[in-house]
Design a protein around this motif. Structure first.
Motif, PDB file in Angstrom:
ATOM      1  N   LEU A  65       1.294  19.391  -5.546  1.00 26.72           N
ATOM      2  CA  LEU A  65       0.155  18.516  -5.822  1.00 26.72           C
ATOM      3  C   LEU A  65       0.196  17.395  -4.787  1.00 26.72           C
ATOM      4  O   LEU A  65       1.230  17.128  -4.202  1.00 26.72           O
ATOM      5  CB  LEU A  65       0.258  17.950  -7.237  1.00 26.72           C
ATOM      6  CG  LEU A  65       0.114  19.000  -8.350  1.00 26.72           C
ATOM      7  CD1 LEU A  65       0.727  18.510  -9.630  1.00 26.72           C
ATOM      8  CD2 LEU A  65      -1.346  19.309  -8.560  1.00 26.72           C
ATOM      9  N   PHE A  66      -0.941  16.720  -4.620  1.00 25.03           N
ATOM     10  CA  PHE A  66      -0.981  15.711  -3.552  1.00 25.03           C
ATOM     11  C   PHE A  66      -0.483  14.358  -4.015  1.00 25.03           C
ATOM     12  O   PHE A  66      -0.391  13.427  -3.235  1.00 25.03           O
ATOM     13  CB  PHE A  66      -2.420  15.534  -3.043  1.00 25.03           C
ATOM     14  CG  PHE A  66      -3.114  16.831  -2.805  1.00 25.03           C
ATOM     15  CD1 PHE A  66      -2.527  17.801  -2.027  1.00 25.03           C
ATOM     16  CD2 PHE A  66      -4.346  17.084  -3.369  1.00 25.03           C
ATOM     17  CE1 PHE A  66      -3.151  19.007  -1.815  1.00 25.03           C
ATOM     18  CE2 PHE A  66      -4.984  18.291  -3.163  1.00 25.03           C
ATOM     19  CZ  PHE A  66      -4.383  19.259  -2.386  1.00 25.03           C
ATOM     20  N   TRP A  67      -0.228  14.236  -5.315  1.00 27.05           N
ATOM     21  CA  TRP A  67       0.027  12.906  -5.867  1.00 27.05           C
ATOM     22  C   TRP A  67       1.449  12.852  -6.374  1.00 27.05           C
ATOM     23  O   TRP A  67       1.837  13.647  -7.233  1.00 27.05           O
ATOM     24  CB  TRP A  67      -0.968  12.640  -6.985  1.00 27.05           C
ATOM     25  CG  TRP A  67      -2.351  13.102  -6.620  1.00 27.05           C
ATOM     26  CD1 TRP A  67      -3.196  12.479  -5.750  1.00 27.05           C
ATOM     27  CD2 TRP A  67      -3.022  14.287  -7.043  1.00 27.05           C
ATOM     28  NE1 TRP A  67      -4.346  13.200  -5.626  1.00 27.05           N
ATOM     29  CE2 TRP A  67      -4.271  14.309  -6.407  1.00 27.05           C
ATOM     30  CE3 TRP A  67      -2.686  15.325  -7.899  1.00 27.05           C
ATOM     31  CZ2 TRP A  67      -5.190  15.345  -6.589  1.00 27.05           C
ATOM     32  CZ3 TRP A  67      -3.591  16.337  -8.089  1.00 27.05           C
ATOM     33  CH2 TRP A  67      -4.827  16.339  -7.448  1.00 27.05           C
ATOM     34  N   THR A  84       2.449  16.336   2.805  1.00 24.98           N
ATOM     35  CA  THR A  84       1.216  16.504   2.003  1.00 24.98           C
ATOM     36  C   THR A  84       1.307  15.833   0.630  1.00 24.98           C
ATOM     37  O   THR A  84       0.423  15.977  -0.171  1.00 24.98           O
ATOM     38  CB  THR A  84       0.779  17.980   1.778  1.00 24.98           C
ATOM     39  OG1 THR A  84       1.597  18.571   0.762  1.00 24.98           O
ATOM     40  CG2 THR A  84       0.818  18.790   3.040  1.00 24.98           C
ATOM     41  N   LEU A  90      -3.950   4.166  -2.642  1.00 19.86           N
ATOM     42  CA  LEU A  90      -4.078   3.999  -1.189  1.00 19.86           C
ATOM     43  C   LEU A  90      -4.999   2.829  -0.869  1.00 19.86           C
ATOM     44  O   LEU A  90      -4.822   2.149   0.128  1.00 19.86           O
ATOM     45  CB  LEU A  90      -4.628   5.280  -0.555  1.00 19.86           C
ATOM     46  CG  LEU A  90      -3.765   6.527  -0.720  1.00 19.86           C
ATOM     47  CD1 LEU A  90      -4.443   7.735  -0.110  1.00 19.86           C
ATOM     48  CD2 LEU A  90      -2.418   6.327  -0.069  1.00 19.86           C
ATOM     49  N   ASP A 118      -7.155  -3.361  -0.825  1.00 22.59           N
ATOM     50  CA  ASP A 118      -8.558  -3.636  -0.487  1.00 22.59           C
ATOM     51  C   ASP A 118      -9.383  -3.826  -1.749  1.00 22.59           C
ATOM     52  O   ASP A 118     -10.253  -4.692  -1.824  1.00 22.59           O
ATOM     53  CB  ASP A 118      -9.147  -2.475   0.323  1.00 22.59           C
ATOM     54  CG  ASP A 118      -8.363  -2.222   1.587  1.00 22.59           C
ATOM     55  OD1 ASP A 118      -8.199  -3.163   2.365  1.00 22.59           O
ATOM     56  OD2 ASP A 118      -7.901  -1.087   1.770  1.00 22.59           O
ATOM     57  N   LEU A 119      -9.077  -2.964  -2.729  1.00 22.31           N
ATOM     58  CA  LEU A 119      -9.801  -3.003  -3.994  1.00 22.31           C
ATOM     59  C   LEU A 119      -9.604  -4.352  -4.688  1.00 22.31           C
ATOM     60  O   LEU A 119     -10.550  -4.978  -5.137  1.00 22.31           O
ATOM     61  CB  LEU A 119      -9.217  -1.872  -4.845  1.00 22.31           C
ATOM     62  CG  LEU A 119     -10.090  -1.118  -5.804  1.00 22.31           C
ATOM     63  CD1 LEU A 119      -9.668   0.334  -5.767  1.00 22.31           C
ATOM     64  CD2 LEU A 119      -9.861  -1.639  -7.170  1.00 22.31           C
ATOM     65  N   ARG A 138       0.869  -1.183   0.000  1.00 20.64           N
ATOM     66  CA  ARG A 138       0.000   0.000   0.000  1.00 20.64           C
ATOM     67  C   ARG A 138       0.899   1.223   0.000  1.00 20.64           C
ATOM     68  O   ARG A 138       1.521   1.550   1.002  1.00 20.64           O
ATOM     69  CB  ARG A 138      -0.853  -0.008   1.270  1.00 20.64           C
ATOM     70  CG  ARG A 138      -2.020   0.964   1.230  1.00 20.64           C
ATOM     71  CD  ARG A 138      -2.689   1.062   2.583  1.00 20.64           C
ATOM     72  NE  ARG A 138      -3.312  -0.165   3.039  1.00 20.64           N
ATOM     73  CZ  ARG A 138      -4.529  -0.571   2.700  1.00 20.64           C
ATOM     74  NH1 ARG A 138      -5.250   0.165   1.899  1.00 20.64           N
ATOM     75  NH2 ARG A 138      -5.016  -1.690   3.170  1.00 20.64           N
ATOM     76  N   THR A 182       1.204  12.399  -1.318  1.00 21.68           N
ATOM     77  CA  THR A 182       0.914  10.983  -1.153  1.00 21.68           C
ATOM     78  C   THR A 182       0.609  10.411  -2.536  1.00 21.68           C
ATOM     79  O   THR A 182       1.172  10.872  -3.532  1.00 21.68           O
ATOM     80  CB  THR A 182      -0.223  10.772  -0.120  1.00 21.68           C
ATOM     81  OG1 THR A 182      -0.574   9.408  -0.103  1.00 21.68           O
ATOM     82  CG2 THR A 182      -1.443  11.614  -0.422  1.00 21.68           C
ATOM     83  N   PHE A 183      -0.249   9.424  -2.617  1.00 17.67           N
ATOM     84  CA  PHE A 183      -0.595   8.864  -3.910  1.00 17.67           C
ATOM     85  C   PHE A 183      -2.081   9.043  -4.141  1.00 17.67           C
ATOM     86  O   PHE A 183      -2.831   9.409  -3.239  1.00 17.67           O
ATOM     87  CB  PHE A 183      -0.218   7.389  -3.972  1.00 17.67           C
ATOM     88  CG  PHE A 183       1.257   7.181  -4.127  1.00 17.67           C
ATOM     89  CD1 PHE A 183       1.820   7.006  -5.375  1.00 17.67           C
ATOM     90  CD2 PHE A 183       2.084   7.199  -3.029  1.00 17.67           C
ATOM     91  CE1 PHE A 183       3.176   6.849  -5.519  1.00 17.67           C
ATOM     92  CE2 PHE A 183       3.439   7.037  -3.168  1.00 17.67           C
ATOM     93  CZ  PHE A 183       3.990   6.856  -4.416  1.00 17.67           C
ATOM     94  N   PRO A 210      -5.971   8.197  -4.494  1.00 17.52           N
ATOM     95  CA  PRO A 210      -6.769   7.326  -3.620  1.00 17.52           C
ATOM     96  C   PRO A 210      -6.816   5.871  -4.079  1.00 17.52           C
ATOM     97  O   PRO A 210      -6.889   4.974  -3.256  1.00 17.52           O
ATOM     98  CB  PRO A 210      -8.160   7.957  -3.704  1.00 17.52           C
ATOM     99  CG  PRO A 210      -7.909   9.382  -3.948  1.00 17.52           C
ATOM    100  CD  PRO A 210      -6.679   9.444  -4.806  1.00 17.52           C
ATOM    101  N   LYS A 211      -6.749   5.671  -5.385  1.00 17.42           N
ATOM    102  CA  LYS A 211      -6.830   4.293  -5.872  1.00 17.42           C
ATOM    103  C   LYS A 211      -5.592   3.510  -5.479  1.00 17.42           C
ATOM    104  O   LYS A 211      -5.655   2.300  -5.284  1.00 17.42           O
ATOM    105  CB  LYS A 211      -7.022   4.282  -7.381  1.00 17.42           C
ATOM    106  CG  LYS A 211      -8.389   4.783  -7.799  1.00 17.42           C
ATOM    107  CD  LYS A 211      -8.472   4.989  -9.293  1.00 17.42           C
ATOM    108  CE  LYS A 211      -9.523   6.026  -9.608  1.00 17.42           C
ATOM    109  NZ  LYS A 211      -9.379   6.556 -10.956  1.00 17.42           N
ATOM    110  N   LYS A 252       2.250  -1.342   4.528  1.00 19.42           N
ATOM    111  CA  LYS A 252       2.138   0.071   4.183  1.00 19.42           C
ATOM    112  C   LYS A 252       3.528   0.667   3.941  1.00 19.42           C
ATOM    113  O   LYS A 252       4.412   0.527   4.783  1.00 19.42           O
ATOM    114  CB  LYS A 252       1.468   0.794   5.345  1.00 19.42           C
ATOM    115  CG  LYS A 252       0.914   2.139   4.976  1.00 19.42           C
ATOM    116  CD  LYS A 252       0.309   2.817   6.184  1.00 19.42           C
ATOM    117  CE  LYS A 252      -1.190   2.608   6.248  1.00 19.42           C
ATOM    118  NZ  LYS A 252      -1.780   3.349   7.373  1.00 19.42           N
ATOM    119  N   ALA A 270     -11.332  -7.209  -2.812  1.00 14.33           N
ATOM    120  CA  ALA A 270     -12.791  -7.241  -2.920  1.00 14.33           C
ATOM    121  C   ALA A 270     -13.235  -7.695  -4.305  1.00 14.33           C
ATOM    122  O   ALA A 270     -14.259  -8.334  -4.453  1.00 14.33           O
ATOM    123  CB  ALA A 270     -13.377  -5.865  -2.619  1.00 14.33           C
TER     124      ALA A 270
END
Lengths: 329, 366
Positions: free
Chosen positions: A244-246, A87, A95, A99-100, A78, A89-90, A92-93, A115, A103
């Protein structure tokens, strides 16, 4: 018998594969990579993944399916952060990726989904390796040694990219086969383009319809974000009002500004359909190129239906236009 | 100073009250078809629907002569935190002259103070009007929650009462007025029905992205559509509940821990936006005996797509009907209604089946 660790040939593979390959091999494991992307891999991914996901995520599902029957563990960390910048990160997909996958795809071998949060400090990488080693039943000492070897391999890999100005895909090939490919003759190139985008779209020859090779055949030197030394990218970051956050989008945005300073002949931004960060970054690069004036910029969006001929037509048109402008034809 | 802020459900009423009490001129054109047209024309194609509405709303306000744009910042990884910056460069490129104030967490207070200074208001005034605005927002959200729950049995009378409440709030000058109005409207709504009927209504919860939930224009007034079809509607988020959970660090931490606990084992990490909230709240609503859950998200919303791909498993494991509605600027109401009706038929059928076991009679349909 050696334990087999499966690594999907997608997403972070192009960034960190040398590290993890060396790490797992030093721990006496067998590393299995999923085959290169093909129509079959993509189709099986598209079938399983949620319809609204972007094409790289769908493709990733396909790569995991390829590994399903062959391995004892699937390595799917992860990714939360991989450097000290706060600030950042990557998407959301990323992160939620373990789990994705869990499922959507039933009956998978166990996932190694530790992690990766290197923002926590310089020792976090070692702690992470010890945690992964523990899952595989290895002593902390062995994991630490393996981690050191992995870091050396990773450094060498990044050095190859910077020094030889090759794409990560080519560098990985060199690392795999322990040979240095002869660099292309410089005089063949009439133009140089920055081809910016996520490492997992540009370096995947199938999903990017081998854009890099096509451009080279048209006489274009291809420059990517990975070829820019890290400190130069960080210097560009200071010119932006807000990070940027990514992580990958930051690399693209900063590299775009760097190459605009370097006066490349043109910029091609390769985006994935449905990618959230790309929608923002693409507009920002476009406006930046416009504000600086006369920097040719093109956006190519790829998705699971992208046809080779369509992309080639657009590349040829872009190159022809530039050659015409430079008086080369 | 002519000030504008993007519309987002009841927040607009509170912000309008705050800025106009401080002496600024508020320009807040309502969301309409023109907003969508302008927004999707100038925003990047792949940007999410909320961004297009925000940009379109700014363009409308700039045409009406505003000079200061207010926006909230944030730290992602949802794109919301970059809305202000991107809207700023796009509007600049279009040749507008304006000042963009992006309220970021680390310099929030100093920005508020400098805005107040410009308007000639000190900290005492700012605190007073912010408190008043906050009470208005909280009152509106309470009414809205009540109306959503009771519309199914009380009919459109509650909507009329809600509008009456909004007028009352517009005239309210102090917190006493607001509290009086609050009690009055709440009593009136409660008088519309006797509590025994409410127990017999199937309950549907709405979860998903905050903007799509709180802005009726963006979600085609989903709560009303469901209420008219005989369902008590509960929403996982209101602007006031979001503020309560996010502006006070210990509360924020507590809420994050609750979400992580509820979402396990489906999602084990924060994914930004309200992705984790969606999964956790769905599980939670199932535990509370809800009869169906609707997730609402704008197209290409990253955190909600993560949740969307996990919800089928939640639905299978916990045996609860879940519908994911992906909306954008092209969504037509008729198509939406068809999908909602198909879903509510399933929910009602299951509800009647479960009741027939208890009361011994089974009535199919309504």
């Amino acid at each position: 018998m050696k334990l087999r660790i499966g690594i999907p040939r997608s997403l972070a593979y192009f960034v960190f594969f040398p590290f993890w390959k060396t790490f797992f091999r030093s721990l006496d494991m067998e590393v299995v990579i999923s085959p290169a992307t093909s129509k079959g891999v993509l189709d099986s991914g598209v079938k399983e993944a949620v319809a609204d996901a972007c094409v790289p995520i769908k493709l990733f599902h396909g790569h995991v399916l390829e590994l399903k029957e062959q391995v004892d563990y699937i390595f799917l960390p992860r990714l939360v952060s991989i450097n000290k910048e706060d600030t950042v990160t990557f998407c959301p997909k990323f992160l939620g990726l373990p789990d994705l996958i869990r499922a959507t795809l039933p009956n998978l071998p166990p996932l190694i989904d530790e992690k990766v949060d290197l923002q926590k400090g310089p020792w976090e990488i070692y702690r992470l390796c010890v945690r992964i080693g523990r899952v595989l039943g290895k002593s902390p000492w062995a994991s630490l040694l393996a981690c050191r070897k992995g870091r050396a391999a990773q450094q060498q890999y990044e050095k190859i990219i910077w020094q030889l100005k090759v794409t990560p895909a080519e560098a990985l090939q060199m690392v795999e086969k322990y040979q240095v490919l002869p660099p292309a003759a410089e005089e063949e190139y009439q133009l140089s383009f920055a081809v910016l985008g996520f490492p997992y779209t540009i370096n995947d020859r199938f999903i990017s319809v081998d854009m890099v090779k096509k451009l080279r055949q048209l006489g274009v030197r291809v420059l990517t974000a990975e070829m820019v030394p890290r400190q130069n990218l960080l210097a560009q970051a200071r010119k932006l009002p807000k990070n940027l956050f990514w992580h990958f989008s930051n690399q693209v945005m900063r590299a775009a500004m760097y190459f605009m300073d370097e006066k490349v002949d043109g910029i091609i931004h390769v985006t994935a359909f449905g990618c959230g960060p790309d929608a923002m970054v693409n507009k920002m690069i476009e406006l930046e190129a416009k504000a600086r004036g006369k920097i040719p910029f093109m956006n190519i969006t790829i998705d699971e239906h992208t046809g080779e001929a369509g992309v080639l037509t657009r590349l040829e048109a872009f190159v022809d236009m530039l050659k015409l402008r430079r008086g080369m034809i | 100073m002519r000030i504008t802020f993007p519309h987002m459900g009841n927040l607009a009423v509170a912000l309008e009250s705050i800025f106009s009490s401080l002496g600024a001129q508020v320009v807040a054109p309502p969301l309409n078809k023109e907003t969508i047209a302008l927004g999707s024309r100038y925003a990047p194609e792949g940007a999410c629907f909320p961004f297009k509405l925000v940009l379109g709303n700014y363009l409308q306000a700039l045409e009406e002569g505003t000079d200061t744009l207010i926006m909230l910042g944030g730290n992602g990884p949802c794109r919301f935190g970059y809305f202000g910056n991107l809207a700023g460069v796009i509007l600049q490129d279009l040749g507008y002259e304006f000042r963009m104030v992006i309220l970021e967490g680390d310099n929030f207070l100093s920005q508020i103070a400098s805005l107040g200074e410009e308007l000639g208001a000190g900290w005492r005034d700012i605190l007073r009007v912010v408190r008043l605005g906050w009470y208005k927002l909280a009152a509106l959200d309470q009414w809205e929650a009540l109306v959503n729950q009771k519309r199914a049995v009380a009919g459109s009378r509650v909507d009329a009462l809600y509008l009456k409440g909004v007028t009352l709030l517009g005239q309210a000058l102090n917190i006493n007025d607001i509290n009086e109005g609050l009690n009055y409207i709440q009593n009136e709504i409660n008088n519309c029905l006797d509590s025994s009927t409410l127990k017999q209504t199937p309950r549907i919860a709405i979860v998903g992205d905050i903007y799509m939930q709180v802005e009726p224009f963006a979600n085609h007034n989903l709560a009303r559509l469901l209420g008219e079809r005989g369902f008590a509607v509960y929403r996982s988020i209101y602007v006031s509940s979001w503020v309560k959970h996010n502006f006070w660090p210990p509360a924020k931490k507590r809420e994050a821990q609750r979400l992580l606990k509820d979402a396990k084992p489906y999602l084990c990490s924060m994914v930004g936006g309200h992705g984790l909230d969606t999964v956790a709240n769905t599980v939670n609503y199932q535990r509370q005996g809800f009869h169906g859950v609707i997730q609402i998200l704008p197209m290409t919303c990253m955190p909600e797509i993560v949740a969307q791909s996990l919800l089928p498993k939640v639905s299978r494991d916990l045996d609860i009907p879940i519908l994911s509605l992906v909306l954008d600027e092209h969504s037509a109401q008729e198509g939406l209604i068809t999908r909602i009706e198909a879903f509510t038929d399933v929910v009602r059928h299951r509800y009647n089946m479960s009741r027939s076991e208890i009361v011994g009679s089974y009535d199919f349909g309504k």
